[in-house]
Design an enzyme around this catalytic site. Sequence first.
Site, PDB file in Angstrom:
ATOM      1  N   GLU A  14      37.558  96.633 -10.857  1.00 12.33           N
ATOM      2  CA  GLU A  14      37.707  95.624  -9.804  1.00 12.33           C
ATOM      3  C   GLU A  14      37.345  94.249 -10.335  1.00 12.33           C
ATOM      4  O   GLU A  14      36.771  94.129 -11.420  1.00 12.33           O
ATOM      5  CB  GLU A  14      36.882  95.966  -8.556  1.00 12.33           C
ATOM      6  CG  GLU A  14      35.617  96.712  -8.755  1.00 12.33           C
ATOM      7  CD  GLU A  14      35.045  97.240  -7.433  1.00 12.33           C
ATOM      8  OE1 GLU A  14      34.146  96.584  -6.940  1.00 12.33           O
ATOM      9  OE2 GLU A  14      35.499  98.281  -6.915  1.00 12.33           O
ATOM     10  N   LYS A  67      35.270  90.847 -10.585  1.00 14.96           N
ATOM     11  CA  LYS A  67      33.892  90.425 -10.355  1.00 14.96           C
ATOM     12  C   LYS A  67      33.952  89.036  -9.723  1.00 14.96           C
ATOM     13  O   LYS A  67      34.313  88.053 -10.387  1.00 14.96           O
ATOM     14  CB  LYS A  67      33.115  90.401 -11.664  1.00 14.96           C
ATOM     15  CG  LYS A  67      31.656  90.082 -11.467  1.00 14.96           C
ATOM     16  CD  LYS A  67      30.864  90.386 -12.717  1.00 14.96           C
ATOM     17  CE  LYS A  67      29.376  90.291 -12.465  1.00 14.96           C
ATOM     18  NZ  LYS A  67      28.930  88.964 -12.088  1.00 14.96           N
ATOM     19  N   ASP A 114      32.724  85.612  -8.267  1.00 12.41           N
ATOM     20  CA  ASP A 114      31.590  84.757  -8.614  1.00 12.41           C
ATOM     21  C   ASP A 114      31.085  84.052  -7.356  1.00 12.41           C
ATOM     22  O   ASP A 114      31.507  82.956  -7.024  1.00 12.41           O
ATOM     23  CB  ASP A 114      32.031  83.740  -9.667  1.00 12.41           C
ATOM     24  CG  ASP A 114      30.847  83.125 -10.367  1.00 12.41           C
ATOM     25  OD1 ASP A 114      29.712  83.592 -10.157  1.00 12.41           O
ATOM     26  OD2 ASP A 114      31.048  82.169 -11.133  1.00 12.41           O
ATOM     27  N   TYR A 119      32.095  95.081  -1.587  1.00 11.87           N
ATOM     28  CA  TYR A 119      32.397  95.875  -2.779  1.00 11.87           C
ATOM     29  C   TYR A 119      31.696  97.230  -2.830  1.00 11.87           C
ATOM     30  O   TYR A 119      31.941  98.000  -3.739  1.00 11.87           O
ATOM     31  CB  TYR A 119      32.152  95.083  -4.064  1.00 11.87           C
ATOM     32  CG  TYR A 119      30.758  94.505  -4.220  1.00 11.87           C
ATOM     33  CD1 TYR A 119      29.643  95.331  -4.357  1.00 11.87           C
ATOM     34  CD2 TYR A 119      30.561  93.130  -4.245  1.00 11.87           C
ATOM     35  CE1 TYR A 119      28.376  94.803  -4.495  1.00 11.87           C
ATOM     36  CE2 TYR A 119      29.297  92.597  -4.393  1.00 11.87           C
ATOM     37  CZ  TYR A 119      28.205  93.442  -4.513  1.00 11.87           C
ATOM     38  OH  TYR A 119      26.965  92.920  -4.648  1.00 11.87           O
ATOM     39  N   LYS A 170      32.841  90.408 -18.858  1.00 17.79           N
ATOM     40  CA  LYS A 170      33.087  89.013 -18.479  1.00 17.79           C
ATOM     41  C   LYS A 170      34.317  88.436 -19.177  1.00 17.79           C
ATOM     42  O   LYS A 170      34.618  88.784 -20.307  1.00 17.79           O
ATOM     43  CB  LYS A 170      31.875  88.163 -18.861  1.00 17.79           C
ATOM     44  CG  LYS A 170      30.596  88.529 -18.135  1.00 17.79           C
ATOM     45  CD  LYS A 170      30.524  87.866 -16.795  1.00 17.79           C
ATOM     46  CE  LYS A 170      29.256  88.192 -16.051  1.00 17.79           C
ATOM     47  NZ  LYS A 170      28.076  87.523 -16.572  1.00 17.79           N
ATOM     48  N   CYS A 217      21.480  46.379 -22.686  1.00 20.65           N
ATOM     49  CA  CYS A 217      21.565  47.317 -21.559  1.00 20.65           C
ATOM     50  C   CYS A 217      22.749  46.917 -20.675  1.00 20.65           C
ATOM     51  O   CYS A 217      22.858  45.742 -20.295  1.00 20.65           O
ATOM     52  CB  CYS A 217      20.269  47.270 -20.762  1.00 20.65           C
ATOM     53  SG  CYS A 217      20.407  48.117 -19.177  1.00 20.65           S
ATOM     54  N   CYS A 267      21.028  45.425 -17.227  1.00 19.68           N
ATOM     55  CA  CYS A 267      20.187  44.224 -17.145  1.00 19.68           C
ATOM     56  C   CYS A 267      20.319  43.303 -18.356  1.00 19.68           C
ATOM     57  O   CYS A 267      19.609  42.298 -18.447  1.00 19.68           O
ATOM     58  CB  CYS A 267      18.729  44.630 -16.922  1.00 19.68           C
ATOM     59  SG  CYS A 267      18.021  45.476 -18.341  1.00 19.68           S
ATOM     60  N   CYS A 320      16.789  51.121 -23.098  1.00 21.20           N
ATOM     61  CA  CYS A 320      16.536  49.832 -22.462  1.00 21.20           C
ATOM     62  C   CYS A 320      15.049  49.835 -22.161  1.00 21.20           C
ATOM     63  O   CYS A 320      14.566  50.742 -21.484  1.00 21.20           O
ATOM     64  CB  CYS A 320      17.348  49.710 -21.172  1.00 21.20           C
ATOM     65  SG  CYS A 320      16.737  48.399 -20.090  1.00 21.20           S
ATOM     66  N   CYS A 352      14.338  47.141 -14.977  1.00 24.46           N
ATOM     67  CA  CYS A 352      15.794  47.350 -14.933  1.00 24.46           C
ATOM     68  C   CYS A 352      16.183  48.153 -13.687  1.00 24.46           C
ATOM     69  O   CYS A 352      15.631  49.232 -13.435  1.00 24.46           O
ATOM     70  CB  CYS A 352      16.218  48.088 -16.210  1.00 24.46           C
ATOM     71  SG  CYS A 352      17.912  48.679 -16.173  1.00 24.46           S
TER      72      CYS A 352
END
Length: 668
Positions: free
Chosen positions: A108, A110, A112, A223, A311, A405, A408, A423, A428
């Site tokens: 079946e 899986k 998530d 399930y 998986k 930055c 600033c 920075c 800032c």
Amino acid sequence: MKTDINKLRELIRYHERKYYIDDQPEITDAAFDALMRQLEELEKASADDIPSDSPTQRVGGGVALGSRIPHRSPMLSLDNTFGKDELLDFGKRVQRILEDEPVEYVAELKIDGLGVSLLYENGVLVRGLTRGDGEFGEDVSGNLRTIRAVPLRLISTDDNPVPPVLEVRGEVFIPKHLLDDINVQREAAGESPFANPRNAAAGSVRTQNSNVTAKRPLDIFIYSLNYVEGLEVQTHTEALVKLKGFGFKCNPYTELQNSLEDVFIYYNQWVEKREEIPYEVDGIVVKVNDISQQRELGSTAKSPRWATSYKFPAHQTITTIEKIEVQVGRTGVLTPVAILKPVKLAGATITHATLHNEQEIRNKDIRIGDTIVLERAGDVIPKINDVLKEKRTGDEIVFQFPDVCPTCDTPVQRSETEVAVRCVNAGCSAQLKRRIAHYASRNSLEIEGLGPATVNQLVNNDLVQDVADLYTLKVEEVGKLERMGPGLTHNLLHQIEHSKQASAAKLLVGLSIFHVGETVAEVLMDHFLSIDALSQANAEAIEVIPGIGPQIAESVATFFAQNRPLIEKLKAVGLKCFTEEVVKTPQVLEDPFFSGKTFVVTGSLPDMTRTEASTQIKARGGKVTSSVTGKTDYLIAGEGAGSKYDKAVELGVEILTAEAFFEHLGEN
Ligand code: IVH
């Protein structure tokens, strides 16, 4: 009159099933709504109590988050199989225990989402629990009732009479294509978007307010039949047929297989077709069909021996880098971020990917305009896996990392020892915004309603200059901000007030001290027991603590030396942790997987803060440190895992996804 009401309820249940379970509506939405209104009118006019299984009773039921209700039998997780050889090994183990009896397997999908259990008594839903720690779940009945594919009353016929007691288990999920809609709404409300459909499902079920759950497009696939009285079934497939007969929604792609070779073909088909399914599927589940064989095989403490999961590989896709922006973090670190041509990956639209730092861009020779392979495994945030240099046209632009930055304009600081560029302007505004948002986040002081949009407004309107200013905000000030009606204002101020109850470790995390995340904060508070004591300590006194290196010690001591006024301000507004002692970490219950091993936790985990994760690891005899070194046994990588993830890959440290970690904890 009574029979009229009951007939109408039956009719509505029939149409609910047609719409939400069979996906074959027979009447229009308007006609359905009219039936519901009619029932509501009749119920209002009737002197009788409204039964809990009436279709009108979906919203408003109770939820007890944090409650610990024992599961009838543990909600185990599944072992993982990687590759065909391991799948065949699983089969060999099964055959060995069953002494070569013939075995049928069921394959079946899986799903998530979020595992839940539903209990029915005499056909009526009486309780719904989350998986919790596998032994105990949380009562989320009121929220699960709002999911239209969850029957409030089961169908009972002469051929398939409903048993007196029935417990089923299943997976709650949100269809992939609806995640973007929810995220648009969340961002508009200043909340952070859900990273994937699973987090969205978990967040929607684990909320105190069932009105919120009711608005989310949640769905469920059942399930397994976990417990039943008065009904005998020989096989899992027979149980699924019975469950469908009772009105449950089961996944249509479950198939009986002749051999594990056929299971492998099923797996490969779904690897190809997984994107076509409207919900997120992360692999397949293989189960022994015969229930008496399942009993004979039994379970280990964590998972049944009669089932395994297999998986799918990580999701990958190709897109291009449209621009590179530089973000200023709460500690001043400048992080380059690739702005991508939006692309769907694992159920979410991806528009950004972190580039970590200047060196990463140089090492990988990432340029604006490049075509890249974006990959996402499990809960880990998307990362750039590869640059397709053969796709270059010559128009790509080499990125120049800024010398000032971007917020600033202060010249940035580069250091010899670190790759990070910073920075260093404490004033800032970009840093301040990030610091406040971090202070309010789930891993810190958990101030609900104080998302990035509200923080922006507070800072842009000069209402806060530091985190302590949050506690002196006035109703009038907050109320005049855009989109802040009286309700939201009241709620925000209430949540800010409530955050005064937070622990010292949470406050320490919230202060945005370099190198101090949840783990370090816990270790520091375990040692010093109060913020006051810690704030008086010099670097030498901090460095004596096992697991705390000179860099951290220096950073903590410097922070407190430079921020005395902020600490005094926080004390003055009445944060509880200044007056209460820290409680020591609880007693250890050894677990062979964790015991004696060293873990690092990074990124955010669904439903669990990093502090909680550390507590769980320590409670099982494991050690938690803050940085990945050659001594690290496992890195647990949640959403947003960045440089620690790369370091672990580089050093060959085993990486556990959040899901794998929860499986080891026995919580998924
Ligand atoms: S059977 C004893 N079947 O995956 C475990 N689980 O890691 C029985 N899940 O917690 C689980 N789809 O919530 C089973 N078709 C499926 C599933 C499924 C999703 C989830 C479930 C479980 C987790 C196991």
